[in-house]
Write an enzyme that holds these catalytic residues in place. Structure first.
Site, PDB file in Angstrom:
ATOM      1  N   CYS A 116      -9.880  20.829 -44.162  1.00  0.00           N
ATOM      2  CA  CYS A 116      -9.427  20.530 -45.516  1.00  0.00           C
ATOM      3  C   CYS A 116      -8.827  19.134 -45.523  1.00  0.00           C
ATOM      4  CB  CYS A 116      -8.352  21.528 -45.947  1.00  0.00           C
ATOM      5  SG  CYS A 116      -8.861  23.238 -45.746  1.00  0.00           S
ATOM      6  N   ARG A 158     -13.949  16.035 -46.573  1.00  0.00           N
ATOM      7  CA  ARG A 158     -13.340  16.988 -45.652  1.00  0.00           C
ATOM      8  C   ARG A 158     -13.443  18.430 -46.145  1.00  0.00           C
ATOM      9  NH1 ARG A 158     -10.068  14.534 -41.994  1.00  0.00           N
ATOM     10  NH2 ARG A 158      -8.944  16.469 -41.643  1.00  0.00           N
ATOM     11  N   TRP A 186     -11.802  23.577 -47.702  1.00  0.00           N
ATOM     12  CA  TRP A 186     -13.028  24.105 -47.114  1.00  0.00           C
ATOM     13  C   TRP A 186     -12.620  25.479 -46.587  1.00  0.00           C
ATOM     14  CZ3 TRP A 186     -15.028  24.835 -41.905  1.00  0.00           C
ATOM     15  CH2 TRP A 186     -16.422  24.952 -41.861  1.00  0.00           C
ATOM     16  N   ASN A 202      -3.755  22.254 -43.812  1.00  0.00           N
ATOM     17  CA  ASN A 202      -5.073  22.121 -43.192  1.00  0.00           C
ATOM     18  C   ASN A 202      -4.980  22.737 -41.804  1.00  0.00           C
ATOM     19  OD1 ASN A 202      -7.547  21.209 -42.173  1.00  0.00           O
ATOM     20  ND2 ASN A 202      -6.721  19.203 -41.627  1.00  0.00           N
ATOM     21  N   GLY A 203      -5.927  23.626 -41.452  1.00  0.00           N
ATOM     22  CA  GLY A 203      -5.888  24.262 -40.129  1.00  0.00           C
ATOM     23  C   GLY A 203      -5.907  25.776 -40.294  1.00  0.00           C
ATOM     24  N   GLU A 245     -31.669  14.913 -33.093  1.00  0.00           N
ATOM     25  CA  GLU A 245     -30.836  14.288 -34.123  1.00  0.00           C
ATOM     26  C   GLU A 245     -31.640  14.059 -35.413  1.00  0.00           C
ATOM     27  OE1 GLU A 245     -27.871  13.939 -34.632  1.00  0.00           O
ATOM     28  OE2 GLU A 245     -27.702  12.359 -36.129  1.00  0.00           O
ATOM     29  N   LYS A 276     -30.403  15.770 -38.894  1.00  0.00           N
ATOM     30  CA  LYS A 276     -30.128  15.004 -40.113  1.00  0.00           C
ATOM     31  C   LYS A 276     -30.992  15.522 -41.251  1.00  0.00           C
ATOM     32  CE  LYS A 276     -27.478  13.425 -39.183  1.00  0.00           C
ATOM     33  NZ  LYS A 276     -26.330  13.107 -38.396  1.00  0.00           N
ATOM     34  N   GLU A 320     -29.845  19.114 -42.432  1.00  0.00           N
ATOM     35  CA  GLU A 320     -28.507  19.279 -43.021  1.00  0.00           C
ATOM     36  C   GLU A 320     -28.395  18.680 -44.408  1.00  0.00           C
ATOM     37  OE1 GLU A 320     -24.961  17.385 -41.316  1.00  0.00           O
ATOM     38  OE2 GLU A 320     -26.255  15.946 -40.344  1.00  0.00           O
ATOM     39  N   HIS A 368     -44.996  25.416 -24.787  1.00  0.00           N
ATOM     40  CA  HIS A 368     -44.371  26.642 -24.284  1.00  0.00           C
ATOM     41  C   HIS A 368     -43.855  27.525 -25.419  1.00  0.00           C
ATOM     42  CE1 HIS A 368     -44.826  25.096 -20.252  1.00  0.00           C
ATOM     43  NE2 HIS A 368     -44.479  23.927 -20.765  1.00  0.00           N
ATOM     44  N   LYS A 421     -16.989  17.380 -42.940  1.00  0.00           N
ATOM     45  CA  LYS A 421     -17.129  16.240 -42.029  1.00  0.00           C
ATOM     46  C   LYS A 421     -16.572  16.531 -40.643  1.00  0.00           C
ATOM     47  CE  LYS A 421     -18.016  11.896 -41.066  1.00  0.00           C
ATOM     48  NZ  LYS A 421     -19.435  11.705 -40.698  1.00  0.00           N
TER      49      LYS A 421
HETATM   50  C1  F6R Z   1     -23.969  15.981 -38.293  1.00  0.00           C
HETATM   51  C2  F6R Z   1     -22.548  15.847 -37.983  1.00  0.00           C
HETATM   52  C3  F6R Z   1     -21.930  16.876 -37.118  1.00  0.00           C
HETATM   53  C4  F6R Z   1     -20.861  16.231 -36.203  1.00  0.00           C
HETATM   54  C5  F6R Z   1     -20.132  17.314 -35.392  1.00  0.00           C
HETATM   55  C6  F6R Z   1     -19.130  16.705 -34.440  1.00  0.00           C
HETATM   56  O1  F6R Z   1     -24.413  14.932 -39.109  1.00  0.00           O
HETATM   57  O2  F6R Z   1     -21.897  14.944 -38.441  1.00  0.00           O
HETATM   58  O3  F6R Z   1     -22.880  17.553 -36.377  1.00  0.00           O
HETATM   59  O4  F6R Z   1     -21.500  15.337 -35.353  1.00  0.00           O
HETATM   60  O5  F6R Z   1     -19.487  18.183 -36.265  1.00  0.00           O
HETATM   61  O6  F6R Z   1     -18.168  15.959 -35.113  1.00  0.00           O
HETATM   62  P1  F6R Z   1     -17.321  14.872 -34.360  1.00  0.00           P
HETATM   63  O7  F6R Z   1     -18.236  13.783 -33.937  1.00  0.00           O
HETATM   64  O8  F6R Z   1     -16.323  14.400 -35.367  1.00  0.00           O
HETATM   65  O9  F6R Z   1     -16.679  15.551 -33.188  1.00  0.00           O
END
Ligand code: F6R
Length: 605
Positions: free
Chosen positions: A2, A27, A74, A100-101, A479, A483, A486, A502, A600
């Site tokens: 959050c 967030r 969140w 937050n937490g 990756e 991307k 998501e 496989h 995020k």
């Molecule tokens: C995908 C993305 C997430 C973060 C993951 C780790 O686009 O952003 O998969 O990479 O949640 O986050 P960090 O790098 O902040 O530890």
């Protein structure tokens, strides 16, 4: 995860809190709310939905106040409802709290409070906090003592801000969740992250776990849990406040993709010695890694892909290196020794799983290093060493520029570690350093010439999207798929090209485009895999630097990357895949900066 914001000493607290929430919306965007203090007490407005819903509610029923707290949620405990949105209050409405937490012991606390007559109005863990404060006030404690005592009973992770009774003050603390203090001219801000207030002040105090802050219009105090004063330096953030805005772009993600040349310049600045052809990291002078015998890279999501990439670079230098999803690290329990270097790769420096992994590694005696974008984050404080990305703020939920910067920084780190491990530079160290020096220009060339949008349009109606690559191109394939899925919500998977036969080949049809990534490692084998999928009718989009080779002849389309060192080519290939994902999601009108169900930074396990 959050977002918290708070301000005091400012003129227009409602506007500032809402503006801060907008900037922290990455967030969490399930619901948002504010509580402001005025002559009548505390006014609270909160709504399910994005901050725009809160704005509409405030416009309909205006509130005002001289200071206040805000929150963007969140959901973790309790559904997404107005009632579960923060701020939460006690029954009298004289105490308001945002959090937050996760408060892990909220159930027994709630039961005890209920037995004392407190009535709860939400399903959240947070609501115990205002009731605990209220209970302490009833027992004669001062507001600050009531706040401290309430916090003292909590387990779990939290950043909390509170307004209590008639006190012209904001009370705050943190333990395991981020909280920073912004120091303006007679104005003070508290927030989960700097972008919330950077446009008002560049002066920031990074709070530590266990710090208690009381801010009033006249200043602030920081004390430890025993009430002793603690000295935390004020740091000056050198960002242009524009870096935390969309700056004319439709989405943060697209802005951040386009910011990569600048981000890479900052990541590599002063760290490349093009005269000696070596990596120079002032944090790690020669010999700094002399005792290291193996390396574990722990991370999640995109950062894990950067970790996998780095493991391949380290292995290529003869160094035993393994990449783990940090969420699995404590389950797998790979053996560590005092000569194990555990590198936490994390944009935010706050990801709960990664923090857990480094705590485990430290407890087992390993040396830990945080590679992160966020100054003062929990990982920088908990690890033995830190290396900062300097990529600038990343607001879009999908990580883009930080992946490129992570891989560039890890390539430099791999080279520095190899010098100590092998007693000499890698044979092609100079070529690597030169390629890293050219990298910002090479990325710019892709941004200027990419046909990614045309590819996204051509394959808009596909069933699924697959990504394949070998060696360091394998994490790039993962990756690329991450991307894509998501932000577009389309089915996308990445595979090691060697794995195709496989099993995954069974999924390949004429309506499953395959992105084949060629970075100069074992390209012949990947070319065979490309032909195999083509034989099943799948269109192939090759991401390659070598226009002259068979790849170009056989591929249905080519996303070209400038010729470079094979260890750097994956960063360039990934930029092309970021652009494809972005344009595909944009064509589908997805909420690109705030994909559903995601936030995020994941500060819960
Ligand atoms: C995908 C993305 C997430 C973060 C993951 C780790 O686009 O952003 O998969 O990479 O949640 O986050 P960090 O790098 O902040 O530890």
């Amino acid at each position: 995860m959050c977002g918290i914001t708070a301000c005091i000493g400012t003129e227009n607290s409602v506007e500032l809190l809402i503006d801060g929430l907008r900037r922290l919306e990455y967030r969490g965007y399930d619901s948002a709310g504010i509580a402001v203090k005025n002559e009548n007490g505390i006014s609270v407005t909160k709504r399910v939905g994005e901050v725009s819903e809160l704005v509409a509610a405030v416009e309909q029923n205006p509130i005002s106040g001289t200071f206040g707290i805000g929150h963007t949620r969140w959901a973790t405990h309790g559904g997404v409802t107005d009632g579960n949105a923060h701020p939460h209050t006690d029954e009298s409405g004289r105490i308001a709290v945002v959090h937050n937490g996760i408060i892990s012991n909220y159930q027994p606390l709630r039961a005890e409070l209920e037995s004392k007559g407190h009535t709860f109005s939400s399903e959240t863990d947070t609501e115990v906090v205002p009731h605990l404060i209220e209970e302490n006030l009833r027992n004669g404690a001062s507001p600050e003592a009531a706040f401290r005592a309430a916090i003292g009973t909590l387990s779990g992770s939290y950043a909390i801000t509170a307004i209590i009774g008639d006190e012209q003050a904001i009370f705050a603390t943190r333990s395991g969740s981020p909280l920073v203090l912004g120091v303006g001219d007679g104005e003070y801000y508290l927030a989960s992250d700097v972008p919330a207030f950077i446009q008002h002040t560049p002066r920031v105090v990074y709070l530590h776990d266990g710090d208690f802050v009381v801010t009033t219009p006249d200043g602030y105090t920081i004390t430890d849990s025993a009430g002793r004063s603690v000295d935390r330096p004020i740091e000056y953030i050198e960002w242009d406040p524009e870096t935390a805005t969309k700056g004319g772009y439709e989405h943060y993600m697209y802005k951040e993709i386009n910011e990569q040349p600048g981000a890479l310049r900052r990541t590599t600045q002063g760290r490349l010695n093009t005269h000696t052809g070596g990596a120079e990291l002032e944090e790690f002078p020669p010999g700094a890694f002399a005792d290291i015998s193996q390396i574990h890279l722990v991370a999640m999501g995109t950062s894990h892909h950067a970790g996998m990439y780095a493991a391949s670079l380290l292995n290529a230098r003869g160094i035993p290196a393994y990449a783990f999803m940090s969420g699995e690290y404590s389950v797998i329990k790979p053996p560590v020794t005092p000569n194990t270097l555990v590198i936490a790769v994390s944009q935010s420096g706050e990801t709960a799983d990664t923090l857990d992994a480094i705590r485990r590694a430290r407890a087992a005696g390993a040396r830990t290093l945080a590679l992160t974008n966020v100054v003062g984050s929990s990982m920088t404080r908990e690890c033995d060493d830190e290396l900062l990305l300097r990529a600038g703020p990343e607001i879009g939920v999908a990580a883009t520029k930080t992946f490129s910067s992570q891989v560039a920084a890890l390539a430099l780190l791999a080279e520095r570690i190899a010098e100590d491990y092998n007693g000499t530079k890698s044979p092609d160290s100079r070529e690597l350093i030169d390629a890293l020096a050219r990298l910002p220009g090479d990325v710019q060339e892709i941004l200027d010439t990419s046909i990614a949008r045309e590819i996204a349009i051509e394959y808009e109606d596909s069933d699924a999207y697959f990504f394949i690559g070998r060696g360091s191109a394998h994490p790039v394939a993962l990756e690329g798929a991450l991307k894509f899925k998501e932000i577009s919500y389309e089915h996308a998977e990445g595979f090691a090209a060697s794995e195709l036969k496989h099993g995954p080949l069974a999924l390949v049809t004429p309506i499953t485009p395959v992105f084949a990534i060629f970075t100069g490692h074992e390209d012949e084998a990947t070319l065979s895999n490309m032909k195999e999928v083509q034989a099943r009718g799948a269109p192939v989009i090759a991401v390659t630097s070598d226009e002259s080779r068979e790849v170009v002849e056989f591929a249905d389309h080519v996303l070209t990357i400038p010729d470079t060192h094979p260890e750097v080519a994956g960063i360039l290939a990934n930029v092309q895949l970021q652009l494809v994902a972005y344009h595909a999601a944009n064509l589908l009108e997805r909420p690109i900066d705030k994909p559903r169900n995601l936030a995020k930074c994941v500060t819960v396990e």
